[in-house]
Design a protein around this motif. Sequence first.
Motif, PDB file in Angstrom:
ATOM      1  N   SER A 113     100.315  70.325 -33.778  1.00  7.80           N
ATOM      2  CA  SER A 113     101.164  68.510 -33.597  1.00  7.80           C
ATOM      3  C   SER A 113      99.133  69.044 -33.026  1.00  7.80           C
ATOM      4  CB  SER A 113     101.559  69.057 -33.004  1.00  7.80           C
ATOM      5  OG  SER A 113     101.148  70.276 -31.474  1.00  7.80           O
ATOM      6  N   VAL A 114      98.701  67.646 -33.734  1.00 11.60           N
ATOM      7  CA  VAL A 114      97.175  67.326 -33.212  1.00 11.60           C
ATOM      8  C   VAL A 114      97.241  66.356 -32.208  1.00 11.60           C
ATOM      9  CG1 VAL A 114      96.550  68.320 -35.898  1.00 11.60           C
ATOM     10  CG2 VAL A 114      97.745  65.505 -35.055  1.00 11.60           C
ATOM     11  N   PRO A 115      95.954  66.090 -31.146  1.00 14.51           N
ATOM     12  CA  PRO A 115      95.553  65.218 -30.843  1.00 14.51           C
ATOM     13  C   PRO A 115      95.758  63.508 -31.620  1.00 14.51           C
ATOM     14  CG  PRO A 115      93.952  66.755 -30.855  1.00 14.51           C
ATOM     15  CD  PRO A 115      94.583  67.091 -32.173  1.00 14.51           C
ATOM     16  N   ARG A 116      96.773  62.597 -29.984  1.00  8.80           N
ATOM     17  CA  ARG A 116      96.805  61.596 -31.108  1.00  8.80           C
ATOM     18  C   ARG A 116      96.329  61.032 -31.263  1.00  8.80           C
ATOM     19  NH1 ARG A 116      99.981  59.075 -25.583  1.00  8.80           N
ATOM     20  NH2 ARG A 116     100.225  60.629 -25.789  1.00  8.80           N
ATOM     21  N   GLY A 117      96.419  60.429 -32.416  1.00 11.04           N
ATOM     22  CA  GLY A 117      95.406  59.348 -32.936  1.00 11.04           C
ATOM     23  C   GLY A 117      94.973  59.724 -34.249  1.00 11.04           C
ATOM     24  N   TRP A 118      94.821  62.111 -34.213  1.00  9.39           N
ATOM     25  CA  TRP A 118      94.719  62.230 -35.393  1.00  9.39           C
ATOM     26  C   TRP A 118      95.545  62.091 -36.902  1.00  9.39           C
ATOM     27  CZ3 TRP A 118      91.429  67.148 -35.485  1.00  9.39           C
ATOM     28  CH2 TRP A 118      89.872  66.910 -35.048  1.00  9.39           C
ATOM     29  N   VAL A 119      95.309  62.057 -37.608  1.00  6.98           N
ATOM     30  CA  VAL A 119      95.878  61.989 -39.246  1.00  6.98           C
ATOM     31  C   VAL A 119      96.565  63.725 -39.809  1.00  6.98           C
ATOM     32  CG1 VAL A 119      96.384  61.745 -41.143  1.00  6.98           C
ATOM     33  CG2 VAL A 119      95.167  60.236 -39.895  1.00  6.98           C
ATOM     34  N   VAL A 120      97.243  63.742 -40.148  1.00  6.28           N
ATOM     35  CA  VAL A 120      97.295  65.187 -40.553  1.00  6.28           C
ATOM     36  C   VAL A 120      98.397  65.297 -41.956  1.00  6.28           C
ATOM     37  CG1 VAL A 120      99.209  67.115 -40.448  1.00  6.28           C
ATOM     38  CG2 VAL A 120      98.509  66.265 -39.092  1.00  6.28           C
ATOM     39  N   VAL A 121      97.141  66.019 -43.032  1.00  3.69           N
ATOM     40  CA  VAL A 121      97.688  65.432 -44.820  1.00  3.69           C
ATOM     41  C   VAL A 121      97.974  66.753 -44.865  1.00  3.69           C
ATOM     42  CG1 VAL A 121      96.564  65.382 -46.648  1.00  3.69           C
ATOM     43  CG2 VAL A 121      95.295  63.967 -44.487  1.00  3.69           C
ATOM     44  N   ARG A 122      99.376  66.802 -45.632  1.00  5.23           N
ATOM     45  CA  ARG A 122      99.856  68.369 -46.111  1.00  5.23           C
ATOM     46  C   ARG A 122     100.446  68.175 -47.152  1.00  5.23           C
ATOM     47  NH1 ARG A 122     102.965  70.450 -41.880  1.00  5.23           N
ATOM     48  NH2 ARG A 122     103.325  69.093 -39.783  1.00  5.23           N
ATOM     49  N   HIS A 123      99.071  69.557 -48.141  1.00  2.00           N
ATOM     50  CA  HIS A 123      99.172  69.178 -49.146  1.00  2.00           C
ATOM     51  C   HIS A 123     100.559  70.501 -49.996  1.00  2.00           C
ATOM     52  CE1 HIS A 123      96.082  67.213 -49.974  1.00  2.00           C
ATOM     53  NE2 HIS A 123      95.019  68.457 -48.954  1.00  2.00           N
ATOM     54  N   GLU A 124     102.180  70.101 -50.486  1.00  2.00           N
ATOM     55  CA  GLU A 124     103.019  71.060 -50.647  1.00  2.00           C
ATOM     56  C   GLU A 124     102.482  71.223 -52.151  1.00  2.00           C
ATOM     57  OE1 GLU A 124     105.831  71.498 -49.139  1.00  2.00           O
ATOM     58  OE2 GLU A 124     104.216  69.713 -47.268  1.00  2.00           O
ATOM     59  N   THR A 125     102.500  72.547 -52.538  1.00  7.01           N
ATOM     60  CA  THR A 125     102.923  72.184 -54.304  1.00  7.01           C
ATOM     61  C   THR A 125     104.582  72.005 -54.707  1.00  7.01           C
ATOM     62  OG1 THR A 125     104.116  74.942 -53.263  1.00  7.01           O
ATOM     63  CG2 THR A 125     101.801  74.577 -53.143  1.00  7.01           C
ATOM     64  N   LEU A 126     104.025  72.114 -55.516  1.00  9.82           N
ATOM     65  CA  LEU A 126     105.731  71.477 -56.565  1.00  9.82           C
ATOM     66  C   LEU A 126     106.046  72.663 -56.779  1.00  9.82           C
ATOM     67  CD1 LEU A 126     103.863  69.061 -58.766  1.00  9.82           C
ATOM     68  CD2 LEU A 126     105.158  68.622 -57.506  1.00  9.82           C
ATOM     69  N   ARG A 127     107.905  72.560 -56.910  1.00 12.58           N
ATOM     70  CA  ARG A 127     108.539  74.096 -57.222  1.00 12.58           C
ATOM     71  C   ARG A 127     109.380  73.632 -58.333  1.00 12.58           C
ATOM     72  NH1 ARG A 127     109.446  74.911 -50.923  1.00 12.58           N
ATOM     73  NH2 ARG A 127     108.109  75.933 -50.736  1.00 12.58           N
ATOM     74  N   VAL A 128     109.171  74.221 -59.557  1.00 14.03           N
ATOM     75  CA  VAL A 128     109.893  74.232 -60.306  1.00 14.03           C
ATOM     76  C   VAL A 128     111.226  74.721 -60.144  1.00 14.03           C
ATOM     77  CG1 VAL A 128     109.821  74.325 -63.023  1.00 14.03           C
ATOM     78  CG2 VAL A 128     107.485  73.900 -61.391  1.00 14.03           C
TER      79      VAL A 128
END
Length: 68
Positions: free
Chosen positions: A53-68
């Motif tokens: 969780s992050v402070p209100r107003g912050w953005v969370v960017v999630r980089h996912e790896t591709l699973r083949v």
Amino acid sequence: MRDRLCSKVACSREAVATLTYDYGDQMAVIGPLGRVDDPHAHDLCAIHTDRLSVPRGWVVVRHETLRV
């Protein structure tokens, strides 16, 4: 190679993701475990990655790896 552990206090699980912050842009970035242990980043286990969780107003960017 020694396994890296979660950075959260009292957690002894294996780290699976790396978290970094950009305070200027109010952004938290979480992605695959970094190749090296960076003192400016936080390694997290799967549980703490999901519970992030992050402070209100912050953005969370999630980089996912591709699973083949």
